[in-house]
Write an enzyme that holds these catalytic residues in place. Sequence first.
Site, PDB file in Angstrom:
ATOM      1  N   ASN A   9     -12.087   1.673   1.629  1.00  0.00           N
ATOM      2  CA  ASN A   9     -11.699   2.679   0.633  1.00  0.00           C
ATOM      3  C   ASN A   9     -12.099   2.128  -0.729  1.00  0.00           C
ATOM      4  O   ASN A   9     -11.409   1.272  -1.285  1.00  0.00           O
ATOM      5  CB  ASN A   9     -10.178   2.928   0.703  1.00  0.00           C
ATOM      6  CG  ASN A   9      -9.719   3.881  -0.389  1.00  0.00           C
ATOM      7  OD1 ASN A   9     -10.538   4.516  -1.057  1.00  0.00           O
ATOM      8  ND2 ASN A   9      -8.411   3.984  -0.583  1.00  0.00           N
ATOM      9  N   GLU A  96      -1.814   6.647  -3.714  1.00  0.00           N
ATOM     10  CA  GLU A  96      -2.204   6.866  -5.112  1.00  0.00           C
ATOM     11  C   GLU A  96      -2.280   8.358  -5.429  1.00  0.00           C
ATOM     12  O   GLU A  96      -1.985   8.781  -6.545  1.00  0.00           O
ATOM     13  CB  GLU A  96      -3.537   6.159  -5.397  1.00  0.00           C
ATOM     14  CG  GLU A  96      -3.329   4.655  -5.543  1.00  0.00           C
ATOM     15  CD  GLU A  96      -4.485   3.798  -5.089  1.00  0.00           C
ATOM     16  OE1 GLU A  96      -5.616   4.296  -4.980  1.00  0.00           O
ATOM     17  OE2 GLU A  96      -4.244   2.597  -4.823  1.00  0.00           O
ATOM     18  N   GLU A 164       0.466   2.335   5.238  1.00  0.00           N
ATOM     19  CA  GLU A 164       0.105   1.654   3.994  1.00  0.00           C
ATOM     20  C   GLU A 164       1.339   1.530   3.092  1.00  0.00           C
ATOM     21  O   GLU A 164       1.583   2.396   2.242  1.00  0.00           O
ATOM     22  CB  GLU A 164      -0.962   2.451   3.251  1.00  0.00           C
ATOM     23  CG  GLU A 164      -2.294   2.525   3.958  1.00  0.00           C
ATOM     24  CD  GLU A 164      -3.440   2.491   2.952  1.00  0.00           C
ATOM     25  OE1 GLU A 164      -4.273   1.588   3.068  1.00  0.00           O
ATOM     26  OE2 GLU A 164      -3.464   3.328   2.039  1.00  0.00           O
ATOM     27  N   GLY A 170      -2.908  -3.503  -3.015  1.00  0.00           N
ATOM     28  CA  GLY A 170      -3.414  -4.123  -4.234  1.00  0.00           C
ATOM     29  C   GLY A 170      -2.597  -5.306  -4.724  1.00  0.00           C
ATOM     30  O   GLY A 170      -2.845  -5.822  -5.813  1.00  0.00           O
ATOM     31  N   SER A 210      -3.728  -4.877   1.157  1.00  0.00           N
ATOM     32  CA  SER A 210      -4.128  -6.275   0.935  1.00  0.00           C
ATOM     33  C   SER A 210      -4.671  -6.952   2.197  1.00  0.00           C
ATOM     34  O   SER A 210      -4.427  -8.145   2.434  1.00  0.00           O
ATOM     35  CB  SER A 210      -2.965  -7.077   0.346  1.00  0.00           C
ATOM     36  OG  SER A 210      -2.620  -6.560  -0.924  1.00  0.00           O
TER      37      SER A 210
HETATM   38  C1  PEP Z   1      -5.686   1.067  -0.129  1.00  0.00           C
HETATM   39  O1  PEP Z   1      -5.296   1.378  -1.256  1.00  0.00           O
HETATM   40  O2  PEP Z   1      -5.961   1.935   0.723  1.00  0.00           O
HETATM   41  C2  PEP Z   1      -5.808  -0.350   0.193  1.00  0.00           C
HETATM   42  C3  PEP Z   1      -5.799  -0.691   1.440  1.00  0.00           C
HETATM   43  O3  PEP Z   1      -5.950  -1.198  -0.887  1.00  0.00           O
HETATM   44  P1  PEP Z   1      -5.952  -2.817  -0.880  1.00  0.00           P
HETATM   45  O4  PEP Z   1      -6.674  -3.296   0.342  1.00  0.00           O
HETATM   46  O5  PEP Z   1      -6.655  -3.189  -2.149  1.00  0.00           O
HETATM   47  O6  PEP Z   1      -4.521  -3.233  -0.869  1.00  0.00           O
END
Ligand code: PEP
Length: 252
Positions: A9, A96, A164, A170, A210
């Site tokens: 993503n 988001e 998630e 993040g 992450s």
């Molecule tokens: C995301 O926002 O879908 C995501 C997985 O971000 P990150 O890997 O940066 O935590």
Amino acid sequence: MDKKLVIANWKMNLPNKGIVHFLKSVIPETTNLQYVQPGICPPYLFIPQLFELLDNSSILLGAQNLHYEDNGAFTGEISAQLLKTYCSLVIIGHSERRRLFHETDEEISKKIQIATHFNLTPILCVGENITERKNNHSSKIVTSQLITGLSKINNSNNLIIAYEPLWAIGSGNAATPTDIELMIKVIRQVITKKFGEDTQNTVRIIYGGSVSEDNINKIITLPDMDGVLVGNASLDPLKYNNIVKNIETIIT
Ligand code: PEP
């Protein structure tokens, strides 16, 4: 056995050295994979370019959002019908979008409905925020997001659910394998209740938040874990390749 999904993503970013550099590094490393199905969800603007560049590769192309109407006066929006020309996947209900753009579960359910109508595989994102977690409401929140989000479809064919947790996205700190395993069970229970016992092959459950080359092995080997959604680490072709390579090595 289904291959493990590794879906990038890119959000509103492009890889540091650009798309062509990224693909020069990633395409050779993702041909003939035995255990991994790679995918990329770039910003809308770059979807047609990636469609051309990914021709003859094994990498799936996806969008990060869509509108729930077929067409019409919706300035700035993109329909499933338009995306279908290029994409096979679409992320729906990312935290988001829920948090910054106030997307509701009801709107998300319409997006899931239109995506499946046009044979786009939806990646429905669910997850709790830190306050909900601290109040022990994680399962309740995820269950409710799933029940409403999936309320307009009766068929579980080709559905991906991404757990998630907002506090992991993040942050550099992924959820623990114990947390993820628990939520996979909750998700599978809700799915089974809605669609019946036989969802193991039709509904895939993945984790995002992450994910890195360092933690992928512990995550991907959890029971009923079908893959990962990767944000930050997917902008660096070497990190993306290492995630893929680690899965290929550890899954047998
Ligand atoms: C995301 O926002 O879908 C995501 C997985 O971000 P990150 O890997 O940066 O935590």
